[in-house]
Design an enzyme around this catalytic site. Sequence first.
Site, mmCIF file in Angstrom:
data_model
loop_
_atom_site.group_PDB
_atom_site.id
_atom_site.type_symbol
_atom_site.label_atom_id
_atom_site.label_comp_id
_atom_site.label_asym_id
_atom_site.label_seq_id
_atom_site.Cartn_x
_atom_site.Cartn_y
_atom_site.Cartn_z
ATOM 1 N N ASP A 1 0.763 -1.348 0.008
ATOM 2 C CA ASP A 1 -0.195 -0.020 0.046
ATOM 3 C C ASP A 1 0.918 1.337 0.092
ATOM 4 O O ASP A 1 0.487 2.382 -0.305
ATOM 5 C CB ASP A 1 -0.969 -0.011 1.222
ATOM 6 C CG ASP A 1 -1.809 -0.931 1.073
ATOM 7 O OD1 ASP A 1 -2.412 -0.990 0.007
ATOM 8 O OD2 ASP A 1 -2.640 -1.207 2.218
HETATM 9 C C1 GLC Z 1 -1.705 -4.033 5.487
HETATM 10 C C2 GLC Z 1 -2.684 -4.055 4.610
HETATM 11 C C3 GLC Z 1 -2.578 -4.846 3.469
HETATM 12 C C4 GLC Z 1 -1.375 -4.518 2.353
HETATM 13 C C5 GLC Z 1 -0.087 -4.613 3.424
HETATM 14 C C6 GLC Z 1 1.047 -3.864 2.992
HETATM 15 O O1 GLC Z 1 -1.501 -5.280 5.880
HETATM 16 O O2 GLC Z 1 -3.810 -4.754 5.348
HETATM 17 O O3 GLC Z 1 -3.694 -4.610 2.406
HETATM 18 O O4 GLC Z 1 -1.247 -5.468 1.458
HETATM 19 O O5 GLC Z 1 -0.426 -3.618 4.558
HETATM 20 O O6 GLC Z 1 0.978 -2.501 2.722
HETATM 21 C C1 GLC Z 2 -0.768 2.240 5.901
HETATM 22 C C2 GLC Z 2 0.114 1.299 6.409
HETATM 23 C C3 GLC Z 2 -0.170 -0.077 5.463
HETATM 24 C C4 GLC Z 2 -1.697 -0.107 5.594
HETATM 25 C C5 GLC Z 2 -2.146 1.189 4.979
HETATM 26 C C6 GLC Z 2 -3.758 0.823 4.968
HETATM 27 O O1 GLC Z 2 -0.102 2.721 4.636
HETATM 28 O O2 GLC Z 2 1.532 1.344 6.309
HETATM 29 O O3 GLC Z 2 0.581 -1.104 6.207
HETATM 30 O O4 GLC Z 2 -1.825 -1.206 4.669
HETATM 31 O O5 GLC Z 2 -2.169 2.199 5.821
HETATM 32 O O6 GLC Z 2 -4.700 1.950 4.838
#
Ligand code: GLC
Ligand code: GLC
Length: 837
Positions: A497
């Site tokens: 993300d």
């Molecule tokens: C969080 C989110 C997931 C994402 C991950 C890496 O665990 O829930 O959807 O892939 O972060 O950013």
């Molecule tokens: C932030 C976090 C990531 C998560 C995302 C979801 O970017 O670092 O882990 O998946 O929020 O909103």
Amino acid sequence: MENKKYGHFDDAHREYVITDPKTPWPWINYLGNEDFFSLISNTAGGYSFYMDAKFRRITRYRYNSVPMDNDGRYFYIKDGDTVWNPGWKPCRTPLDFYETRHGMSYTRITGRKNDVEASVLFFVPLHTWGEVQKMTLKNLGNEVKKLKVWSFQEWCLWNGATDMENFQRNFSTGEVEIEDSVIYHKTEYRERRNHYSFYSVNTPIQGYDTDRETFVGLYSEKSMPDVVAEGTPRNSWAHGWSPIASHYIEVELQPGEEKDLIFLLGYVEEKQEQKWIAPDGSFSDKDGLDMVINKAQAKKMIADFNTTEKVDKAFAELQAYWDNLLGIYVAKTGNDKLDRMVNIWNQYQCMVTFNMSRSASFFESGIGRGMGFRDSNQDLVGFVHQIPQRARQRIIDIASTQFPDGGCYHQYQPLSKRGNNDIGGGFNDDPCWLIFGTTAYIKETGDYSILNEMVPFDNQPGSEVTLFEHLMISMNHVIKNLGPHALPLIGRADWNDCLNLNCFSWDPNESFQTTENNSEGSKAESLMIAGLFVVTAKDYVELCHTLASKNIEHSTFNAQQFEAEANRMSEAIDKMIAAVKKDGWDGEWFLRAYDFAGNKIGSNENEEGKIFIESQGWCTMAGIGLEEGLCDKALDSVKERMECEHGIVLNNPAYTHYHVEMGEISSYPEGYKENAGIFCHNNPWVIIGETVAGRGNDAWKHYTKILPSYVEEKYQTLHKVEPYVNCQMVAGKDAFRPGEGKNSWLTGTAAWMWYTVSEFILGVKPTYDGLLIDPCLPSTAKEYSVTRRFRGAEYNIHVSNPQGNQKGIKSLVVDGNPVEGNIVPFSEGKHTVEVVM
Ligand code: GLC
Ligand code: GLC
């Protein structure tokens, strides 16, 4: 740092036993299996909600306050001048004995003080919208004990978010009713809500309080509420401000005597026409003078759990439910630390994660996130063997939020099942996960009929096409969105993300997830999606072949068309593999991405972030370049550059400053979260990659580094968070305190750890035709067995490995008959399977 022990596993009872309430962080458990859920810490902190932690929050919880974890279901026991709680908090009176046992959907907290024992069993009975709290009080001494007991919890004004914000309104809306021993919370029931909650106890009470200021005192603390200090309830009725529920009960115990008090926190929904009841017993849909809420359903629920016998029976049913679920895959490996994770805790965490998605934990406030499109599809593989019917429904719910072009809402709200853009959209990995979840479901169940289900787009009635067509457009979404190197365009981000290659954000007030996604003209491509595509497209092709060869009936496609579809996608796979080899290989490992301008990310040419885990994981899982040795090289580079004592970090070297062209990833300090943290979720990708390459020793080493039972033994203090489940992130080698865990419980790590160990290490993998047996072991492993229930049949599989091989089976014997290859063909009944490696 000294490794203090705060508890230990009790495998026979499937419990984790906490022996010191001052754990390094609250260690929590989850109650509830379907609709009504609670979070409960080892000091009874936490809250309950119905279905949706944001829109139907039943009890109040204030995150991140001091002291930590200061709201919950508390019992104050006053014995002479001493006031204490069974779970130590909030009074924090030193106890003579303290123990919390977190089990499968229940928690038992026991405290002893001055010859009195209070043991409280908390659970949500099956098919019940309520939490039972059975408190057993025991006099262990020789004198008569006269105790004053108060229950206490705060009501949340339903919306978990506005409850924390909209005080100008909230302070005037609170309403309660009290009848017999039951306190009813009916805020907003007079207007648009058709639901209320209640808190009961199965004995007459000697008083109550429902107004927080009266009970606690405006300037007092929960550690010693005014009423408890004084020893007399004030029978307050809340009007606005902060409604609470507190029963007051006087209990006398002879020496050796024991008494149960059964509390029930319940939730009720009522039909519009029957919401209210008049003194003459007639129903009404409107409030008015003399009208009270219709309590019939609450009374029925209370009557169901008003004796010890009834509660014990309900508890036995809950335990039988888990016996059954955990009886579906049982490994005996001779290694307790492995067995307890495989047979108990990993499967349990998978179920909790499936239920909660990423909504409510002690790190997720329950108001920020609904069900994630990609998250929920991954969570599916963690529990599809247990309750496939629920997986089926989940797949349809998720697919119903998809757009006609295959793109997706990134999340949806469980109550409405509608997609929302609260945390952004345009993540180009999302569509692939639908293939991942759906094929896992069909392989487990053999239920092809799901592909014929009519599923809408964006929940719009009239837009329905079959689920198979959703899969097709998901694949198309990838191949229609390729960039200059014929690799998938990343969109807002892929699985990571925080790799935001099209955002260019300088405004600290905007979220990287929702700020403008400037993908117009972007060259940003993802090697992670390339690998994910190859893996899931292979699954898709195999599915199409199977549909064709089995002549499975489908409303829009016939066998020939399925074959043609398989060929079309096989070509796309070949092209993708070629593109990865041509422009996605950096020499010693797979590149991570190309940025907006077409520059490399995750390349030796870069100064920071030379190598990333996601593309190594997915491209090796896909076996891209396996023959030419690319996988081995990539996996060796992972070991060399990213492996550390606590697992594999996400990228290396960590980013030391903000890179606007990369976005959120570089917003985190070095070693945390997506910037070189050990993001446990993606470690299994490398582990599976290792098994694809046949390197069982390396797979095992990576696996045990993040396996909770191994961490529990060595690092309880450092790790901080619960030692019985995986957390999302462990601080990486560049962090201030490597090894410190955060974001426990709700993480894709659960499902991936399960998928990895059950299907790739122990190697029992459902396929369309039966169970594929393909272990990949450390050379020290000499034998093990797995009992696997599968589509109603039962397989008792014994694997021996006399030569200590890491991969490959020499023989497979089913019910005494040798079988060619490594698939145990499905047939009903009980079977024994002998495997020699
Ligand atoms: C969080 C989110 C997931 C994402 C991950 C890496 O665990 O829930 O959807 O892939 O972060 O950013
Ligand atoms: C932030 C976090 C990531 C998560 C995302 C979801 O970017 O670092 O882990 O998946 O929020 O909103």
